[in-house]
Design an enzyme around this catalytic site. Structure first.
Site, PDB file in Angstrom:
ATOM      1  N   GLU A 239      17.934 -17.964 -39.893  1.00  0.00           N
ATOM      2  CA  GLU A 239      17.628 -17.414 -38.768  1.00  0.00           C
ATOM      3  C   GLU A 239      15.883 -16.672 -39.105  1.00  0.00           C
ATOM      4  O   GLU A 239      16.413 -16.512 -40.103  1.00  0.00           O
ATOM      5  CB  GLU A 239      18.518 -16.507 -38.387  1.00  0.00           C
ATOM      6  CG  GLU A 239      18.296 -15.984 -36.750  1.00  0.00           C
ATOM      7  CD  GLU A 239      19.209 -15.194 -36.374  1.00  0.00           C
ATOM      8  OE1 GLU A 239      18.785 -14.979 -35.202  1.00  0.00           O
ATOM      9  OE2 GLU A 239      20.428 -14.267 -37.350  1.00  0.00           O
ATOM     10  N   GLY A 373      20.491  -7.369 -43.568  1.00  0.00           N
ATOM     11  CA  GLY A 373      21.435  -7.303 -44.028  1.00  0.00           C
ATOM     12  C   GLY A 373      22.375  -7.595 -44.326  1.00  0.00           C
ATOM     13  O   GLY A 373      23.293  -7.846 -44.721  1.00  0.00           O
ATOM     14  N   ALA A 374      22.881  -8.361 -43.420  1.00  0.00           N
ATOM     15  CA  ALA A 374      23.637  -9.584 -42.916  1.00  0.00           C
ATOM     16  C   ALA A 374      23.563 -10.751 -42.119  1.00  0.00           C
ATOM     17  O   ALA A 374      22.030 -10.630 -41.351  1.00  0.00           O
ATOM     18  CB  ALA A 374      24.905  -9.040 -42.501  1.00  0.00           C
ATOM     19  N   MET A 375      23.995 -11.355 -42.078  1.00  0.00           N
ATOM     20  CA  MET A 375      23.259 -13.527 -41.345  1.00  0.00           C
ATOM     21  C   MET A 375      24.594 -13.464 -40.760  1.00  0.00           C
ATOM     22  O   MET A 375      25.993 -13.432 -41.120  1.00  0.00           O
ATOM     23  CB  MET A 375      22.940 -14.450 -42.182  1.00  0.00           C
ATOM     24  CG  MET A 375      22.643 -15.398 -41.499  1.00  0.00           C
ATOM     25  SD  MET A 375      21.459 -15.176 -39.496  1.00  0.00           S
ATOM     26  CE  MET A 375      21.774 -15.904 -38.931  1.00  0.00           C
ATOM     27  N   ASN A 377      26.145 -16.574 -39.750  1.00  0.00           N
ATOM     28  CA  ASN A 377      26.380 -18.483 -39.569  1.00  0.00           C
ATOM     29  C   ASN A 377      27.537 -18.337 -39.280  1.00  0.00           C
ATOM     30  O   ASN A 377      28.793 -17.785 -39.991  1.00  0.00           O
ATOM     31  CB  ASN A 377      25.747 -18.619 -41.437  1.00  0.00           C
ATOM     32  CG  ASN A 377      25.153 -17.953 -41.692  1.00  0.00           C
ATOM     33  OD1 ASN A 377      23.496 -18.222 -41.213  1.00  0.00           O
ATOM     34  ND2 ASN A 377      25.133 -17.455 -42.755  1.00  0.00           N
ATOM     35  N   HIS A 409      28.951  -6.186 -36.597  1.00  0.00           N
ATOM     36  CA  HIS A 409      28.017  -6.238 -35.950  1.00  0.00           C
ATOM     37  C   HIS A 409      28.189  -8.219 -35.995  1.00  0.00           C
ATOM     38  O   HIS A 409      27.616  -8.605 -35.159  1.00  0.00           O
ATOM     39  CB  HIS A 409      26.628  -6.301 -37.081  1.00  0.00           C
ATOM     40  CG  HIS A 409      25.159  -6.662 -36.133  1.00  0.00           C
ATOM     41  ND1 HIS A 409      24.596  -5.508 -35.347  1.00  0.00           N
ATOM     42  CD2 HIS A 409      24.644  -7.627 -35.731  1.00  0.00           C
ATOM     43  CE1 HIS A 409      23.676  -6.455 -34.369  1.00  0.00           C
ATOM     44  NE2 HIS A 409      23.561  -7.275 -35.376  1.00  0.00           N
ATOM     45  N   GLU A 410      28.006  -8.552 -37.194  1.00  0.00           N
ATOM     46  CA  GLU A 410      28.345 -10.150 -37.713  1.00  0.00           C
ATOM     47  C   GLU A 410      29.430 -10.658 -36.635  1.00  0.00           C
ATOM     48  O   GLU A 410      29.098 -11.600 -36.999  1.00  0.00           O
ATOM     49  CB  GLU A 410      28.458 -10.395 -38.877  1.00  0.00           C
ATOM     50  CG  GLU A 410      27.172  -9.489 -40.324  1.00  0.00           C
ATOM     51  CD  GLU A 410      25.935  -9.748 -39.127  1.00  0.00           C
ATOM     52  OE1 GLU A 410      25.610 -11.115 -38.785  1.00  0.00           O
ATOM     53  OE2 GLU A 410      25.392  -8.746 -38.955  1.00  0.00           O
ATOM     54  N   HIS A 413      28.790 -11.137 -32.922  1.00  0.00           N
ATOM     55  CA  HIS A 413      28.025 -12.543 -33.076  1.00  0.00           C
ATOM     56  C   HIS A 413      28.826 -13.544 -32.633  1.00  0.00           C
ATOM     57  O   HIS A 413      28.597 -14.418 -32.729  1.00  0.00           O
ATOM     58  CB  HIS A 413      27.491 -12.505 -34.503  1.00  0.00           C
ATOM     59  CG  HIS A 413      26.070 -11.580 -33.923  1.00  0.00           C
ATOM     60  ND1 HIS A 413      24.821 -12.015 -33.146  1.00  0.00           N
ATOM     61  CD2 HIS A 413      25.110 -10.766 -35.170  1.00  0.00           C
ATOM     62  CE1 HIS A 413      23.830 -11.267 -33.251  1.00  0.00           C
ATOM     63  NE2 HIS A 413      23.970 -10.349 -34.152  1.00  0.00           N
ATOM     64  N   GLU A 432      21.304 -10.117 -30.380  1.00  0.00           N
ATOM     65  CA  GLU A 432      21.696  -8.765 -31.399  1.00  0.00           C
ATOM     66  C   GLU A 432      21.506  -7.685 -30.426  1.00  0.00           C
ATOM     67  O   GLU A 432      22.447  -6.828 -31.089  1.00  0.00           O
ATOM     68  CB  GLU A 432      19.909  -8.933 -32.003  1.00  0.00           C
ATOM     69  CG  GLU A 432      19.810 -10.327 -32.628  1.00  0.00           C
ATOM     70  CD  GLU A 432      20.343 -10.396 -33.579  1.00  0.00           C
ATOM     71  OE1 GLU A 432      20.653  -9.026 -33.727  1.00  0.00           O
ATOM     72  OE2 GLU A 432      20.645 -11.155 -34.625  1.00  0.00           O
TER      73      GLU A 432
END
Length: 952
Positions: A239, A373-375, A377, A409-410, A413, A432
C-alpha cells in the site's frame, strides 16, 4: 495502514509537537502525516509573541508541498534514465516523442479496456543474493476491443511475455512485445491481433528483480539473534502503489481479483501469505514450493507474502477463525498479549458488523524493519515489532494501549478497506477514517480498563492543527500520481475522518449509525465505493434515541419501538439529510469557528472558516452544517441545535451565568465566547472546574490558544485560564495544557531568548508542580494514571526540576551499579534514562544496553534519552548510525532526527543532517511519505525567523 508505530507507541494519548519530546507519552500516532504545518502554531504559538516580539506568520506547509512536488518530478526523471532494459522484448517508449513510436496510453490511471479476474503467482526469493524471480499468469476479461494491455510494473526485469486464449479458447501462446513507460510505472503488452470484447485471455509474464532496499515493495529485512547472528527475511508492503514492484499487475484499488500464490523457499524457512497453505511440494533437497489457497476477491495492495524463520503461537476465536502471531524466534514469548487482544477484537467485529470474517485465518506478523506502524493485508496483517510485541515485565502502559489500538485498527480494516474498498485514493478516508474511529468503538468494549475514550479528542486536536492551514485539503481530494497518493495518508484522512464520523455517530445516535454502516458493508461487499455511497447507506435510517431499543429489519433499515425522545432535538427532516450535511465536512477543507454572544435569553451564533497562517482574511463562502451541543449553568442536560446558516439565534428558557458548547468535544469545530463569555468560563474553572467534564476542560484549553493564534484573544487571557491547572489531575486537560504551553518556550529556545525561555519554564513547572509532587515512582494505578506519571516525571526531569532530577539520578546510579539488572518501574524509566544520559559515561552505558536483545522493548525510551544529551558529537553519531542501519534500525531514524531537533543542542545538527542526506533519505523512505514529511516538519516546526525561513 497504520501510522508509524514508533511514534504512537511512545504516545498513545493526544497530540505530539514539542510536548512529545518532553513527554513521550504524548507523541502522536499519525502516519506522521505529510500535510502537517511546518511551523507548529507559528505566529500563534509564538502566541505570546503578542507580548514579547512581533512575528509574521508563514504557511511553510505550502513550501513543503511545492518542494516535494518538484523533487518527485526530478525523481521520476531520474528513474527514466536509470531504468534498465531487460530481455529482448522489452522497450522504453515515452508518451510523446519526435516521430518515435508512442506508448499506447497517456494517462496515469489505467484504462478499463481489460480487467483482471485471477492472478496465479509464483515467487522465488533468494535470501542470499537478495534477488527474486517471478511468474505471473493473469486471467483477464476484455471490455473494449484493444491491441494492447496496459498494466503496472516497477523495477521488474521482464524476460518473457505471452498472451493465450480468445475466441475458441485457444491454448496457443503468442509472444508479445513489451513496451515500458517508467514515468507512469506502466508497461504495455502489444498483441499481434485485436483482443475481442467478452473474451477471456491469460497473460503470462516471467521476470526478475532485486529485493527492495527500501520499506516498500518486496523488500529485505534482517535481525540479529541473541547469539549475534544476522538473519535475513523478505517481506511485502504494497500500500498504496508498490504491488507493481513484486509482480506486474493492475495496481489500482478498483481492479479487484482473486489471487493464487505459490512461494519457493529453503526448507529452513517458513512462507506466509493471505491464505492458508494447502500443500507443499519438494522441488529439490534444498527447495520447497508452498501452494496457498485461492484468495477472496481483493485489491492488489492487500496481497502479502513473507519468507522468514518466524515462530508462532495460535488460538481460535469463538467463530472458528485461527489467529496466529508470528515473530522472530527470540521474541515469540512476547506475543501472548497481542494474541489474546486479536481474538477478542476479531470476535467483536464479527458480532458488531453482523458479517462473518470471510477467511479461515488471520495472521499477525511482527516485522523487524517496518516503516509505518502496521498494514491491513487481508489475512496477514503486518506490524512493527513495537506495535505487536509486549513484555509484561518490561513494557510500559503506553505500549499496551498502543498495541491494542493498532490491532483494533488493522482488524477493522478487514471490513472497512478490504471487504469494501474506496474506488480511488481520493476517498482514502473511507478506509482510514473508519478504521481509526472503530479503534475506539471496539477497544472501549473489549478492553474497558484502557479507557480509550479519554484519548479520542486528542486525535481531533491533531487533525485541526493541520486542517487550520491554508495548505490543508478536503477529506476527499483528487490525487493522481504515487507521491500525491502517499500524501493522502495524513491527519486529515485519519484523524479528521474519525472525528467527523464520531460527530455523525453522536448526531444520528449509536444505533442508527451502526444500522447504516452495516447496510453499507452488506451492499458493497467485495466492491468499491465513493463518498456518496456511505451517505446513501446512512440516509432513511430512522433516528433512535440511545435509551430506546431499535430493530434492524431485513432490508437493513432500523425501526423505532418508541418515538424519538424530544431531548434529542433533531427533527426527522434534519436527520434524513445526512449527505447534505456531511458533504460540508468532506468536500471542503478546514472547519468552522463558532462565535457565540449571550444577551439575556438570546444566544447569537455566527460561523466562519477558522484559518491561521494567512496574511489575508479567511475566505468567504465556506458554510458547514454544524450539530451544536451545549450545557449551561442551569442544566447539565445536553441540548442540541443544528446550525445550517451563517448566523442564527438560539433562545434559552432562562438567563444563565455561563454556556459551554461542543459538549465532550464531540463536534469538529471550535468555539469563541464573546463579551464576558470567556471570563465566565475561566471563573468556573478556577472556582469549580469539575462542574464540567475533563474533555470539556481540555477543549477549553485548546480553543483558547487557537483563538490567540488568530488574534481574537490575548495571550494573557489564555495564560489566565491555565492557572486553574494547579488543581487539575485528569490526563486530557493536563496533556492539553502541556501541548499548548511547552511549544511556547521551545520557540524561545530557537530564538535565543533565554530570559523569556527561563521564565516560561519556571511558570510551566509551577503550573504542574502540585501534580508532579504527587506522583509515586512505581507502576501502580490505571492506564491513564500510569501514562500521566510517565509524562509528568519525564517533563519535570527534562526541565531540571530538582526533586525529580535527584530521584532519577539515584535510580540511575543504582541501576548502573547493578549493570542494568535492577528492575526499574516501567513508568519511571523514561525519566531515569533521560537524566542518566546527560553524562558521557551514563550515555555510553545506556547505549551499551540499547544494543542488547534483552532491552528490545525499551529501545524507544532509550532513543529518547540518548537524543536529549547536550553532547553534540553523540547526537551526530546517533543520527549517522540510524542512516547506516546496523546498530540503530533505519526504521527508527525519522523519530531520532525529530528527537534531536527538539533538543536545543541538536536542532542545528538535525537540520544539517536532513539537508546533507536528503537523497539517501528520499530513496529509503519515498518522497511524499509520512516519514519524510515528519522529519522535515519535526526539524523545522519551531523555526520562526525570516533567516530560518530562507534556509527552509
Amino acid at each position: 495502514m497504520k501510522p508509524s508505530g514508533r511514534e504512537v507507541e511512545l504516545a498513545a494519548p493526544p497530540q505530539g509537537g514539542d510536548a512529545a519530546w518532553a513527554c513521550p507519552g504524548l507523541k502522536r500516532g499519525g502516519k506522521t502525516q505529510s500535510r502537517q504545518s511546518f511551523v507548529r502554531k507559528q505566529k500563534e504559538k509564538a502566541g505570546m509573541a503578542a507580548a514579547f516580539f512581533t512575528l509574521q506568520p508563514v504557511d511553510q506547509s505550502a513550501v513543503l508541498m511545492k518542494t516535494l512536488l518538484l523533487l518527485s518530478v526530478l525523481s521520476i526523471a531520474g528513474s527514466v534514465s536509470s531504468d534498465h532494459h531487460s530481455g529482448t522484448s522489452e522497450t522504453d517508449h515515452t508518451a510523446s516523442g519526435n516521430g518515435s513510436k508512442l506508448f499506447p496510453w497517456d494517462k496515469m490511471r489505467l484504462p478499463k479496456h481489460v480487467t483482471p479476474v485471477h492472478y496465479d503467482l509464483l515467487i522465488h526469493p533468494n535470501l542470499t543474493t537478495l534477488t527474486f524471480t517471478g511468474f505471473a499468469n493473469i486471467q483477464v476479461t476484455v471490455n473494449q476491443q484493444t491491441t494492447s494491455i496496459i498494466l503496472h510494473s516497477k523495477h521488474l526485469q521482464i524476460t518473457k511475455a505471452t498472451i493465450q486464449g480468445g475466441k475458441g479458447n485457444s491454448h496457443a501462446e503468442t509472444e508479445v512485445m513489451v513496451w515500458k513507460h517508467p514515468p507512469f510505472e506502466q508497461i504495455a503488452l502489444l498483441a499481434s491481433e485485436p483482443l475481442q470484447v467478452g473474451q477471456n485471455y491469460t497473460v503470462h509474464i516471467e521476470y526478475s528483480a532485486n529485493l527492495s532496499e527500501s520499506f516498500h515493495g518486496f523488500y529485505k529485512s534482517s535481525y540479529r539473534t541473541q547469539e549475534g547472528e544476522v538473519r535475513v527475511l523478505a517481506i511485502t508492503q504494497f500500500e498504496p502503489t508498490a504491488a507493481r514492484m513484486a509482480f506486474p499487475c493492475f495496481d489500482e484499488p478498483s481492479f479487484k481479483a482473486q489471487f493464487s500464490v505459490k512461494i519457493r523457499r529453503e526448507p529452513k524457512h517458513l512462507a506466509l501469505s493471505n491464505m492458508p497453505i494447502v500443500r507443499s511440494v519438494n522441488i529439490s533437497k534444498w527447495l520447497v514450493e508452498d501452494h496457498f489457497d485461492v484468495s477472496v476477491k481483493m485489491s492488489t495492495y492487500l496481497v502479502a507474502f513473507i519468507v522468514s524463520d518466524f515462530k508462532s503461537v495460535s488460538k481460535m476465536t469463538r467463530h472458528g477463525i485461527k489467529i496466529s502471531i508470528y515473530a522472530v524466534p527470540d521474541k515469540i514469548n512476547q506475543a501472548d498479549y497481542a494474541l489474546d487482544a486479536a481474538v477478542k477484537l476479531l470476535d467483536f467485529y464479527e458480532d458488531y458488523f453482523s458479517i462473518p470474517y470471510p477467511l479461515p485465518k488471520q495472521d499477525l506478523a511482527a516485522i523487524p524493519d517496518f516503516q509505518s506502524g502496521a498494514m491491513e493485508n487481508w489475512g496477514l496483517t503486518t506490524y512493527r515489532e513495537s506495535a505487536l510485541l509486549y513484555d509484561s515485565e518490561k513494557s510500559s502502559a503506553s505500549s499496551k494501549l498502543w498495541i491494542t489500538m493498532i490491532i483494533a485498527h488493522e482488524l477493522a480494516h478487514q471490513w472497512f478497506g478490504n471487504l469494501v474498498t474506496m474506488e480511488w485514493w481520493d476517498d482514502l478516508w473511507l478506509n482510514e477514517g473508519f478504521a481509526k474511529f472503530m479503534e475506539y468503538v471496539s477497544v472501549s468494549v473489549t478492553h474497558p480498563e484502557l479507557k480509550v475514550e479519554d484519548y479520542f479528542l486528542g486525535k481531533c486536536f491533531d487533525a485541526m492543527e493541520v486542517d487550520a492551514l491554508n495548505s490543508s485539503h478536503p477529506i476527499s481530494t483528487p490525487v493522481e500520481d504515487p507521491a500525491q497518493i502517499l500524501e493522502m495518508f495524513d491527519d486529515v484522512s485519519y484523524e479528521k475522518g474519525a472525528c467527523i464520523l464520531n460527530m455523525l455517530w453522536n448526531y444520528l445516535t449509536a444505533d442508527v449509525f451502526k444500522a447504516g454502516i452495516v447496510q453499507y458493508l452488506r451492499n458493497y461487499s467485495y466492491r468499491n465505493t465513493k463518498n456518496e455511497d456511505l451517505w446513501n447507506s446512512l440516509t432513511n435510517i430512522c433516528p433512535v434515541d440511545g435509551t430506546h431499543e431499535s430493530q434492524l429489519q431485513s432490508d437493513g433499515f432500523c425501526t423505532r419501538n418508541q418515538q424519538t425522545s424530544s431531548s434529542s432535538h433533531w427533527t426527522r427532516r434534519e436527520t434524513l439529510e445526512v449527505g447534505t450535511m456531511m458533504n460540508t465536512w468532506t468536500l471542503q477543507k478546514g472547519f468552522p469557528l463558532i462565535t457565540v454572544m449571550a444577551k439575556g435569553k438570546n444566544v447569537y451564533l455566527r460561523q466562519e472558516h477558522y484559518m491561521k497562517g494567512s496574511h489575508s482574511s479567511p475566505p468567504t463562502g465556506y458554510l458547514w452544517h454544524v450539530p451544536l451541543t451545549y450545557i449551561t449553568s442551569k442544566s447539565d442536560t445536553v441540548q442540541r441545535f443544528l446550525l445550517t446558516t451563517k448566523t442564527d439565534v438560539l433562545i434559552l428558557p432562562e438567563e444563565v451565568e455561563w454556556i459551554k458548547f461542543n459538549v465532550g468535544m464531540n463536534g469538529y469545530y471550535i468555539m469563541h465566547y464573546e463579551d464576558d463569555g470567556w471570563d465566565n468560563l475561566i471563573s468556573l474553572l478556577k472556582e469549580n472546574h469539575t462542574a464540567i467534564s475533563s474533555n470539556d476542560r481540555a477543549s477549553l484549553i485548546n480553543n483558547v490558544f487557537q483563538l490567540v493564534s488568530i488574534g481574537k484573544l490575548s495571550i494573557s487571557k489564555a495564560l489566565d485560564l491555565t492557572l486553574y491547572l494547579n488543581h487539575e489531575s485528569q490526563i486530557m486537560p493536563v496533556f492539553q495544557g502541556m501541548n499548548e504551553l511547552i511549544p511556547m518556550y521551545k520557540l524561545m529556545e530557537k530564538r535565543d531568548m533565554h530570559d523569556v525561555e527561563n521564565q516560561l519554564k519556571e511558570y510551566i513547572v509551577n503550573v504542574f508542580k502540585n501534580l508532579i509532587d504527587k506522583q509515586s515512582w512505581n507502576d501502580e494505578g490505571s492506564v491513564s494514571e500510569r501514562l500521566l506519571r510517565n509524562s509528568l516525571l519525564l517533563f519535570a526531569c527534562a526541565r531540571k526540576y530538582q526533586p525529580c532530577v535527584d530521584k532519577a539520578e539515584e535510580y540511575f546510579m543504582k541501576w548502573k551499579e547493578s549493570d542494568g539488572t535492577l528492575r526499574l518501574p516501567n513508568d519511571v524509566k523514561a525519566a531515569v534514562y533521560a537524566v542518566g544520559a546527560q553524562t558521557v559515561e551514563g550515555w555510553d552505558f545506556l547505549f551499551s544496553k540499547y544494543r542488547l536483545p534483552s532491552f528490545n522493548t525499551e529501545k524507544n525510551k532509550i532513543e529518547v534519552a540518548l537524543s536529549i544529551s547536550r553532547n553534540k558529537e553523540k547526537l551526530q553519531w546517533l543520527m549517522d548510525q540510524g542512516l547506516l542501519g546496523d546498530i540503530v534500525k533505519t526504521q527508527d531514524l525519522p523519530h531520532i532526527v525529530v528527537f534531536v531537533a527538539k533538543n536545543p543542542s541538536g536542532y542545528h545538527l538535525a537540520w544539517k543532517f536532513l539537508k546533507e542526506n536528503w537523497n539517501k533519505l528520499a530513496q529509503k523512505f519515498e518522497l511524499g511519505s509520512h516519514s519524510i514529511a515528519g522529519m522535515v516538519i519535526g526539524v523545522t516546526n519551531q523555526y520562526s525567523t525570516r533567516e530560518q525561513l530562507a534556509q527552509v
